[in-house]
Structures are given as C-alpha cells and as structure tokens.
Design a protein around this motif. Structure first.
Motif, PDB file in Angstrom:
ATOM      1  N   CYS A 103       0.710  -1.232  -0.020  1.00 43.44           N
ATOM      2  CA  CYS A 103       0.013  -0.058  -0.145  1.00 43.44           C
ATOM      3  C   CYS A 103       1.045   1.150  -0.027  1.00 43.44           C
ATOM      4  CB  CYS A 103      -1.087   0.028   1.282  1.00 43.44           C
ATOM      5  SG  CYS A 103      -2.077   1.280   1.132  1.00 43.44           S
ATOM      6  N   SER A 104       0.912   2.048  -1.056  1.00 41.24           N
ATOM      7  CA  SER A 104       1.853   3.217  -1.257  1.00 41.24           C
ATOM      8  C   SER A 104       1.282   4.410  -0.468  1.00 41.24           C
ATOM      9  CB  SER A 104       1.877   3.489  -2.665  1.00 41.24           C
ATOM     10  OG  SER A 104       0.687   3.939  -3.338  1.00 41.24           O
ATOM     11  N   ASP A 105      -0.118   3.944   0.063  1.00 44.44           N
ATOM     12  CA  ASP A 105      -0.712   5.083   1.065  1.00 44.44           C
ATOM     13  C   ASP A 105      -0.596   4.583   2.582  1.00 44.44           C
ATOM     14  OD1 ASP A 105      -2.168   6.903   2.302  1.00 44.44           O
ATOM     15  OD2 ASP A 105      -4.066   6.661   1.248  1.00 44.44           O
ATOM     16  N   TYR A 106       0.258   4.616   3.024  1.00 40.62           N
ATOM     17  CA  TYR A 106       0.396   3.939   4.467  1.00 40.62           C
ATOM     18  C   TYR A 106      -0.828   4.343   5.274  1.00 40.62           C
ATOM     19  CZ  TYR A 106       1.510   3.050   9.604  1.00 40.62           C
ATOM     20  OH  TYR A 106       1.603   2.506  10.495  1.00 40.62           O
ATOM     21  N   ARG A 107      -1.212   5.623   5.332  1.00 42.80           N
ATOM     22  CA  ARG A 107      -2.544   5.957   6.044  1.00 42.80           C
ATOM     23  C   ARG A 107      -3.744   5.108   5.549  1.00 42.80           C
ATOM     24  NH1 ARG A 107      -2.576   8.129  10.532  1.00 42.80           N
ATOM     25  NH2 ARG A 107      -4.588   8.626  11.039  1.00 42.80           N
ATOM     26  N   ASN A 109      -3.338   1.739   5.054  1.00 44.80           N
ATOM     27  CA  ASN A 109      -3.180   0.489   5.501  1.00 44.80           C
ATOM     28  C   ASN A 109      -3.325   0.610   6.992  1.00 44.80           C
ATOM     29  OD1 ASN A 109      -0.036  -1.709   5.970  1.00 44.80           O
ATOM     30  ND2 ASN A 109      -2.220  -2.233   6.236  1.00 44.80           N
ATOM     31  N   TYR A 110      -2.932   1.931   7.564  1.00 39.25           N
ATOM     32  CA  TYR A 110      -3.204   2.124   8.968  1.00 39.25           C
ATOM     33  C   TYR A 110      -4.670   2.168   9.345  1.00 39.25           C
ATOM     34  CZ  TYR A 110      -3.272   5.250  13.313  1.00 39.25           C
ATOM     35  OH  TYR A 110      -3.553   5.779  14.558  1.00 39.25           O
ATOM     36  N   GLU A 127       4.136   0.087  10.646  1.00 33.80           N
ATOM     37  CA  GLU A 127       4.946   1.084   9.894  1.00 33.80           C
ATOM     38  C   GLU A 127       6.440   0.535   9.478  1.00 33.80           C
ATOM     39  OE1 GLU A 127       5.950   5.906   9.339  1.00 33.80           O
ATOM     40  OE2 GLU A 127       5.524   5.075  11.391  1.00 33.80           O
ATOM     41  N   SER A 130       5.492  -2.581   7.047  1.00 34.69           N
ATOM     42  CA  SER A 130       5.267  -1.976   5.763  1.00 34.69           C
ATOM     43  C   SER A 130       6.349  -1.385   5.131  1.00 34.69           C
ATOM     44  CB  SER A 130       4.004  -0.770   5.547  1.00 34.69           C
ATOM     45  OG  SER A 130       2.870  -1.468   6.134  1.00 34.69           O
ATOM     46  N   GLN A 131       7.011  -0.707   5.430  1.00 35.38           N
ATOM     47  CA  GLN A 131       8.160  -0.147   5.010  1.00 35.38           C
ATOM     48  C   GLN A 131       9.400  -1.182   4.321  1.00 35.38           C
ATOM     49  OE1 GLN A 131       9.976   2.468   8.124  1.00 35.38           O
ATOM     50  NE2 GLN A 131       8.673   4.381   7.245  1.00 35.38           N
ATOM     51  N   ASN A 134       7.518  -3.092   1.286  1.00 35.45           N
ATOM     52  CA  ASN A 134       7.406  -2.687   0.293  1.00 35.45           C
ATOM     53  C   ASN A 134       8.471  -2.311  -0.397  1.00 35.45           C
ATOM     54  OD1 ASN A 134       4.836  -2.382   1.087  1.00 35.45           O
ATOM     55  ND2 ASN A 134       4.541  -0.034   1.125  1.00 35.45           N
TER      56      ASN A 134
END
Length: 192
Positions: A103-107, A109-110, A127, A130-131, A134
């Motif tokens: 998910c390039s939009d972490y928000r 996923n959050y 976080e 995800s980093q 990704n």
C-alpha cells in the motif's frame, strides 16, 4: 491454472480478504499458516522460533498434499515475510505465483488495521513492517499489487489478471536474498 497462489504483505493490508475471494473463485484450497492445530513446545527451545518453524513446515506439507491429491489453485498465506524468500526454493518445480500486497498510502493501511478490531495494534511495528516489505524487490514469480485507493473488488480483479496472465519462470537459478531485506515478526535479530 496455478498449482499454488501465495499471498504476502503487511498486517491489515487485505491478505485474508483477497485469499478468501480467490478461493471462492477458483475452488481450490485455502491454507493460512495460523490454521495449524495447537501443539506443545518442548522445554529448552525458543517458543516463537519453534512455533514458526512447525507452522511453516506443516503448511508446506499440507499444501503439497493437496497438490498430490489433484487440487490446484491452492491459496496459501499468512507466512512470516522472511519465509517468502523460501518459496522460490521450496516450490521451484511447481507452477506457483506470489502476490505481494503493498500500500503506497500508509494511511490507508493504518486505517484498515485500526478498523479491523482484532489482531496487531502496534502501529509503530506496522509502519516498520510496511516499509520493509514495500522496499524489497520482488522475488522469482512474485508480483506486486498496490492496494492504495482501491476497493476490495478492484484488488480482486487485479489479482485475477496477475494470476491468469503473468508469465512465470519454471526453471531458474535462485540465490536467497539476505534475510535483512525481509521483515520478520518471529526472529528478533534486527529484522524488524
């Protein structure tokens, strides 16, 4: 038709949702690593490492048994990301594909994780996970699917497109990437 469809990605990204839709679509088999029955842990061993190893090896045995019985499009998920690097080695002779959900939009996923109601609620860990997931390059027969801004149905349609149309390699040389490139919820040796 694929022998195996592996779904990997960070917590709360939609792995289970996608896997269940793929199972309903293909009518193959559905295996989550967490489905392994309860078992005791011998004294004197690291409980987390032992549990992960038993679950991984049991899942591999289970999906291969389904395959031996003629079932195809076996959807498997919920492995520790570090185990993803084992897939090209363990399943080399099979027609498998791995979909790495990102998910390039972490928000997004959050929010998905926050609204899930159970499971991981350590957002700092989410976080980092995800980093790391990704950032790493795709492995053999692994394809990235970015869920950012997409509905469940859109992700499903994109996954079908990947599964049914991407060419995979059946013969390849594979050198396992360094474990430091992968996230691990089990191993505490700096992979988090």
């Amino acid at each position: 038709m694929r022998d195996f469809i592996f779904i990997i990605g960070a917590s709360g990204i939609g792995k289970t949702t996608l896997a269940k839709k793929l199972y309903e679509h293909y009518k193959g088999a559905y295996v989550e690593m967490s489905m392994i029955p309860e078992f005791g842990v011998p004294e004197g061993v690291d409980e987390g490492l032992f549990e992960e190893q038993v679950c991984w090896e049991s899942s591999v045995t289970q999906v291969k048994k389904f395959w031996e019985l003629g079932i195809r499009n076996i959807v498997a998920l919920d492995f520790d990301d570090l185990r993803t690097r084992d897939i090209p080695e363990v399943f080399k002779v099979f027609n498998y594909i791995t979909i790495k959900l990102v998910c390039s939009d972490y928000r997004q996923n959050y929010e998905q994780m926050k609204n899930r109601g159970n499971g991981l609620i350590d957002f700092e860990l989410l976080e980092k996970m995800s980093q790391k997931i990704n950032a790493r390059k795709c492995l053999v027969n692994e394809f990235e699917l970015d869920i950012a801004g997409k509905t469940v149905e859109q992700v499903f349609i994109e996954a079908l497109e990947i599964i049914e149309h991407k060419e995979i390699k059946m013969e390849y040389d594979y050198v396992k990437p360094k474990k430091e490139l992968f996230y691990s919820w089990v191993f505490s040796n700096g992979l988090r």
